[in-house]
Write an enzyme that holds these catalytic residues in place. Structure first.
Site, PDB file in Angstrom:
ATOM      1  N   THR A  27      26.238  13.510  14.565  1.00 26.99           N
ATOM      2  CA  THR A  27      26.323  12.847  13.175  1.00 26.99           C
ATOM      3  C   THR A  27      27.388  11.972  12.833  1.00 26.99           C
ATOM      4  O   THR A  27      28.398  11.752  13.956  1.00 26.99           O
ATOM      5  CB  THR A  27      26.677  14.007  12.024  1.00 26.99           C
ATOM      6  OG1 THR A  27      28.059  14.766  12.590  1.00 26.99           O
ATOM      7  CG2 THR A  27      25.557  15.190  12.411  1.00 26.99           C
ATOM      8  N   LEU A  56      30.526  16.321  15.184  1.00 27.75           N
ATOM      9  CA  LEU A  56      31.209  16.039  14.116  1.00 27.75           C
ATOM     10  C   LEU A  56      32.411  15.082  14.147  1.00 27.75           C
ATOM     11  O   LEU A  56      33.422  15.488  15.016  1.00 27.75           O
ATOM     12  CB  LEU A  56      31.517  17.450  13.348  1.00 27.75           C
ATOM     13  CG  LEU A  56      30.493  18.327  13.250  1.00 27.75           C
ATOM     14  CD1 LEU A  56      30.826  19.840  12.670  1.00 27.75           C
ATOM     15  CD2 LEU A  56      29.193  17.753  12.419  1.00 27.75           C
ATOM     16  N   ILE A  82      34.188  17.474  18.948  1.00 30.87           N
ATOM     17  CA  ILE A  82      35.008  16.371  18.094  1.00 30.87           C
ATOM     18  C   ILE A  82      34.839  14.982  18.213  1.00 30.87           C
ATOM     19  O   ILE A  82      34.883  14.694  19.436  1.00 30.87           O
ATOM     20  CB  ILE A  82      36.433  16.837  18.040  1.00 30.87           C
ATOM     21  CG1 ILE A  82      36.506  18.180  17.695  1.00 30.87           C
ATOM     22  CG2 ILE A  82      37.272  16.119  17.101  1.00 30.87           C
ATOM     23  CD1 ILE A  82      35.868  18.713  16.332  1.00 30.87           C
ATOM     24  N   LYS A  83      34.265  14.345  17.317  1.00 32.92           N
ATOM     25  CA  LYS A  83      33.912  12.683  17.328  1.00 32.92           C
ATOM     26  C   LYS A  83      35.273  12.038  16.830  1.00 32.92           C
ATOM     27  O   LYS A  83      35.778  12.060  15.866  1.00 32.92           O
ATOM     28  CB  LYS A  83      32.997  12.516  16.649  1.00 32.92           C
ATOM     29  CG  LYS A  83      32.021  10.957  17.251  1.00 32.92           C
ATOM     30  CD  LYS A  83      30.860  11.072  16.478  1.00 32.92           C
ATOM     31  CE  LYS A  83      29.925   9.906  16.726  1.00 32.92           C
ATOM     32  NZ  LYS A  83      28.811   9.728  16.145  1.00 32.92           N
ATOM     33  N   LEU A  84      35.891  11.015  17.844  1.00 30.70           N
ATOM     34  CA  LEU A  84      37.031  10.576  17.641  1.00 30.70           C
ATOM     35  C   LEU A  84      36.854   9.072  18.072  1.00 30.70           C
ATOM     36  O   LEU A  84      36.239   8.752  18.553  1.00 30.70           O
ATOM     37  CB  LEU A  84      38.176  11.042  18.913  1.00 30.70           C
ATOM     38  CG  LEU A  84      38.545  12.516  18.549  1.00 30.70           C
ATOM     39  CD1 LEU A  84      39.128  12.951  19.810  1.00 30.70           C
ATOM     40  CD2 LEU A  84      39.210  12.995  17.580  1.00 30.70           C
TER      41      LEU A  84
END
EC number: 2.2.1.2
Length: 214
Positions: A27, A56, A82-84
């Protein structure tokens, strides 16, 4: 190759899951905003619906902001990734989260050097945006080849996750190169299923059967 569905829509997730085509979901803020309503509720429902990883994305720009958001997001489910962003601050957080055994997805990658830096920071996934590069008259798949070569040269465990997939050829070419994952919009998932010769063959079989069964 694993298929992640690039969506925040639960109906799309359920439809693709029934076909056995969902290994995970990615997402981003745009996709969550498109669904309307309270984004936290939607994100939690996605994590409950999906057995595999769910990316996310943080929206902070500083390492401190990103770390605070990450601590919140991992509470949404054991499958959260965790999308960074691929920035200096993002790499700081990637390294810190990796040290805590929290999975990460470094996104907005447009060069092999960026992918190398993400791998050195310990990223679980790296997301090169092939479609956006193609839109700039650059070769997105050449980037995937370069990343694959670099990772194989040095044994990096970081998985190559092809993002910004615009058509079935992106999926095919990525699979031939050896990318680990493709994150695919539902519209492209539907295109993967169909071939005109399949439809024509099925039509002929049914026509022959109807003639025989009379």
């Amino acid at each position: 190759m694993e298929f992640f569905l690039d969506t925040a829509n639960l109906d799309e997730i359920r439809a693709a899951t029934q076909q056995g085509l969902v290994d995970g979901v990615t997402t981003n803020p745009t996709l969550l905003a498109r669904e309307g309503g309270e984004w936290r509720y939607q994100a939690k429902r996605i994590c409950e619906e999906v057995d595999g990883p769910v990316s996310l994305e943080v929206v902070g720009l500083t390492a401190a902001e990103m770390e605070r958001e990450a601590e919140d997001l991992i509470g949404f489910g054991d499958n959260v990734v965790i999308k960074l962003p691929m920035t200096g601050e993002g790499l700081v957080v990637c390294k810190a989260l990796t040290a805590k055994n929290i999975k990460t997805n470094v996104t907005l990658v447009f060069s092999a050097m960026q992918a190398l830096l993400a791998a050195k920071a310990g990223a679980t996934y790296v997301s090169p945006f092939v479609g956006r590069l193609d839109g700039l008259s650059q070769d997105g798949m050449q980037l995937i080849e370069q990343i694959r070569t670099i990772y194989d040269n040095y044994g990096f465990p970081t998985k190559i996750l092809i993002a910004s997939v615009r058509n079935p050829l992106h999926v095919l070419d990525g699979a031939l190169i050896g990318a680990d994952v493709a994150t695919i919009p539902f519209s492209v998932i539907k295109q993967l299923v169909h071939h005109p010769m399949t439809d024509k063959g099925l039509e002929a079989f049914l026509k022959d059967w109807e003639a025989f069964a009379r």
